[in-house]
Write a protein that holds these residues in place. Sequence first.
Motif, short mmCIF file in Angstrom:
data_model
loop_
_atom_site.label_atom_id
_atom_site.label_comp_id
_atom_site.label_asym_id
_atom_site.label_seq_id
_atom_site.Cartn_x
_atom_site.Cartn_y
_atom_site.Cartn_z
N HIS A 198 0.86 -1.19 0.00
CA HIS A 198 0.00 0.00 0.00
C HIS A 198 0.90 1.24 0.00
O HIS A 198 1.60 1.50 0.98
N LEU A 199 0.89 1.97 -1.11
CA LEU A 199 1.67 3.20 -1.20
C LEU A 199 0.81 4.34 -0.68
O LEU A 199 -0.14 4.77 -1.35
N ASP A 200 1.14 4.80 0.51
CA ASP A 200 0.31 5.80 1.17
C ASP A 200 0.82 7.21 0.84
O ASP A 200 1.98 7.54 1.16
N VAL A 201 -0.02 7.98 0.19
CA VAL A 201 0.35 9.36 -0.19
C VAL A 201 -0.87 10.26 0.02
O VAL A 201 -1.97 9.92 -0.45
N PRO A 202 -0.71 11.38 0.73
CA PRO A 202 -1.87 12.26 0.96
C PRO A 202 -2.31 13.01 -0.31
O PRO A 202 -1.52 13.19 -1.25
N ASP A 203 -3.55 13.45 -0.28
CA ASP A 203 -4.16 14.07 -1.47
C ASP A 203 -3.38 15.27 -2.00
O ASP A 203 -3.25 15.44 -3.22
N ASP A 204 -2.85 16.12 -1.10
CA ASP A 204 -2.17 17.32 -1.60
C ASP A 204 -0.92 16.97 -2.41
O ASP A 204 -0.62 17.60 -3.43
N VAL A 205 -0.23 15.91 -2.01
CA VAL A 205 0.98 15.48 -2.75
C VAL A 205 0.56 14.91 -4.11
O VAL A 205 1.18 15.18 -5.14
#
Length: 213
Positions: free
Chosen positions: A140-147
């Motif tokens: 699971h590659l976790d990246v927040p929406d703004d990035v």
Amino acid sequence: MTRVTRAGLLWLGVAALTMSFGQNRPQPLIVLLVGPPGSGKGTQAERITAKYEIPSFSTGALLRAEVKAGTPLGQRVSQIMAKGELVPDEAVNDIVRRRIGEKDAEKGFILDGYPRTVSQAKFLDALLGGRFNVKPLVIHLDVPDDVVLERLTARGRADDKPEVIRDRLKVYHEETAPILEHYAKGDYHRIDGTKSIDEVAAAIDEVLSKQTK
Ligand code: AP5
């Protein structure tokens, strides 16, 4: 008596050999790359393919190829994809079923962007149980929406317009994020996808190298 003993020994020898061949046969490595749009699934799939010599199948890329070729499926899904919505499960399931049934997938493969709904995840469970008898390794590659917004606006693919990216993110949170719960008790690994491409690749490699030892 001697004959029975010899026969018994022979049987034991054959059984031991069979078991040792069975243990040495490598299990297929099946990796699912899950994460929001722009989390680096495609980028990391390429790295894994190069290192572990297993093919990578991106449902997004397979669907874009259908659109480009103007096939009936491509014509049916082009508007859906342009809006950032999900293509119906049956169509995507069928693509995946056919693709992982090919010879080059026998030793394992990476799925980039599939499954994307709980229903797709259940379909895949049944498919893998039947054909490979192995549970997938979930990254699971976790990246927040703004990035995500920043990365994809800079990339500029047809579906990378800010309003479409927002819709793709909404779809991810509503439809795809629930599959993380589906896999939580399995071979699930959350990785911080905001790090550099090399750092993310190293974190994935740490997980995969343990599995393939
Ligand atoms: P798809 O092609 O799968 O698109 P996506 O999931 O939105 O993912 P992206 O390709 O945009 O991003 P990625 O995570 O692969 O990141 P990438 O490595 O490219 O799906 C497209 C459409 O097809 C969907 O909207 C849907 O309509 C349909 N579809 C596909 N699968 C489906 C399914 N299973 N069910 C139903 N419909 C389906 O990287 C992105 C950018 O970030 C690049 O510029 C890259 O260089 C950069 N980058 C990557 N990693 C890093 C890093 N660590 N640091 C900085 N930059 C980075």
